[in-house]
Enzyme design. Structure first.
Site, PDB file in Angstrom:
ATOM      1  N   HIS A 109       0.952  -1.057  -0.038  1.00 41.27           N
ATOM      2  CA  HIS A 109      -0.207   0.021  -0.051  1.00 41.27           C
ATOM      3  C   HIS A 109       1.031   1.076  -0.078  1.00 41.27           C
ATOM      4  CE1 HIS A 109      -3.992  -1.815   0.385  1.00 41.27           C
ATOM      5  NE2 HIS A 109      -3.508  -2.245   1.349  1.00 41.27           N
ATOM      6  N   CYS A 128      -0.013   2.662  -4.516  1.00 42.11           N
ATOM      7  CA  CYS A 128      -0.776   4.036  -4.634  1.00 42.11           C
ATOM      8  C   CYS A 128       0.124   5.087  -4.470  1.00 42.11           C
ATOM      9  CB  CYS A 128      -2.010   4.028  -3.989  1.00 42.11           C
ATOM     10  SG  CYS A 128      -3.228   3.192  -4.764  1.00 42.11           S
TER      11      CYS A 128
END
Length: 412
Positions: A234, A284
């Protein structure tokens, strides 16, 4: 190793992982010259017997032409003849691939004195590219000056560290990254095929990620030509000076990308000075979702995100006191010979399929498979960006921060 033999190993991998007795193999593998002692020690530290067997088979695919028959002989000598016969059957059942032209770089021979006077710098590399789809031209030549190409003569070329975070602590508020193991396996195979020694670490807290990165930067890379770091996790926006973005450990603590990169700069890793250091970040860059804009395009419109499609986004967290991480603002030399490839534009989400992995890694693996023998890295990353940008109703585009001083060609 011949492609037919690699396919036999892949098709027989499930049975080999289930049945292979690895303990009797270590000594004969070293005696036959298939693995060095440090490589075997790395294999033995891979975890359970099954994990050791799986990693051994993956590594065998990158060995020379004699690796397959030598491995068969070792299996028979260690009382595992049944597995050897299984591999022979898998190999014989494979169709023999058609012969293709040698795509390795060769020296350009300038026979005429006139050519030498007019083009004194072209003692370079000629790569034969089979470009059937590009304007109908077949076998175009790419000429590159030797003085502008990184040397990639070491074998292995270098070390590749893959940090694969899938499961996050409940307190972190971060979801399980289903499909990331698919990405990890693809990149393990790809970089091993490109002659890198691959080290994979899974589900690490932020501090453990830092320790693995530091261990890699502290190693002596003098005999190697390159270093690669891949992070699958992440991600988020961070305050930064050099490289944007950050990645999360499984405990939900972020690490700035520029902090990761700076472990390998000329000051902190002297044995990599002047050598290419490549970073591939599947995470991301923020929470924004890009719907794109309307253009005339022949690409089919994929289904809208939903079902198995997920992003690796987390909110932007401002550091306390609005100050940067100390390591990120320290006075550092120019980050030469560094390239950081991001799966998405800073501030935007990066999409991942549960069943097939992330868009970025899927396209990166495919482009490397097709073009690593003939194109330099920057040209291939443009192909990756184009392929990623054509997917989905929500849009995504990969990009890079490039501080390489020369062209980079993988040693195929």
């Amino acid at each position: 190793m011949e492609e037919q033999q690699r396919r036999a190993l892949r098709r027989g991998r499930a049975r080999l992982v289930a049945e292979l007795r690895v303990e009797p193999l270590w000594e004969p593998l070293e005696q036959h010259g298939l693995f060095t002692r440090p490589m075997l020690e790395e294999l033995q530290s891979a975890g359970s017997r099954g994990e050791q067997a799986r990693q051994l088979i993956i590594d065998l695919e990158t060995r020379g032409k004699q690796a397959f028959p030598a491995f068969l002989s070792i299996l028979r000598d260690t009382g595992q003849g049944g597995l050897a016969e299984m591999l022979i059957q898998k190999c014989e059942s494979q169709p023999v691939p058609a012969q293709v032209p040698d795509l390795r770089p060769v020296e350009l021979e300038l026979q005429e004195e006139k050519q030498r006077k007019r083009l004194p710098f072209l003692t370079g590399i000629v790569s034969w590219r089979n470009s059937q789809q590009a304007l109908g031209i077949r076998g175009s030549l790419i000429v590159t000056c030797l003085c502008q190409v990184y040397e990639m003569k070491a074998d292995p070329c270098g070390l590749c560290l893959i940090l694969n975070n899938v499961n996050f602590s409940r307190d972190s508020g971060l979801s399980t990254r289903e499909g990331s193991d698919i990405d990890c396996e693809k990149l393990e195979r790809r970089f091993q095929a490109l002659r890198f020694t691959v080290l994979t670490r899974r589900d690490l807290k932020a501090q453990d990620m830092v320790l693995e990165l530091q261990k890699l930067s502290w190693q002596d890379h003098s005999a190697l030509d390159c270093c690669i770091v891949v992070i699958l996790s992440h991600g988020c926006q961070t305050s930064h000076i050099q490289f944007p973005g950050g990645v999360y450990g499984t405990d939900g603590k972020p690490i700035p990308i520029e902090k990761i990169v700076n472990y390998f700069n000329g000051s902190n890793c002297p044995s990599l000075r002047g050598k290419p250091k490549l970073f591939f970040i599947q995470a991301c860059g923020g929470e924004q979702r890009d719907r794109g804009f309307v253009v005339d395009c022949d690409s089919p419109e994929d289904e809208a995100p939903g079902g198995s499609l997920e992003s690796d986004a987390t909110p932007f967290r401002v550091p306390l006191g609005n100050v940067d991480e100390p390591d990120a603002v320290a006075c550092l030399p120019t980050p030469s010979d560094i390239l950081v490839s991001y799966s998405t534009f800073p501030g935007f989400v990066s999409w991942r399929e549960k069943s097939s992995g992330s868009w970025y890694v899927e396209m990166l693996d495919s482009v490397l498979e097709q073009y690593a023998h003939s194109e330099d890295l920057l040209d291939m990353l443009v192909r990756v960006a184009h392929a990623v940008s054509a997917k989905g109703r929500y849009k995504q585009i990969s990009g890079c921060f490039n501080f390489l001083r020369k062209k980079f060609f993988f040693a195929c």
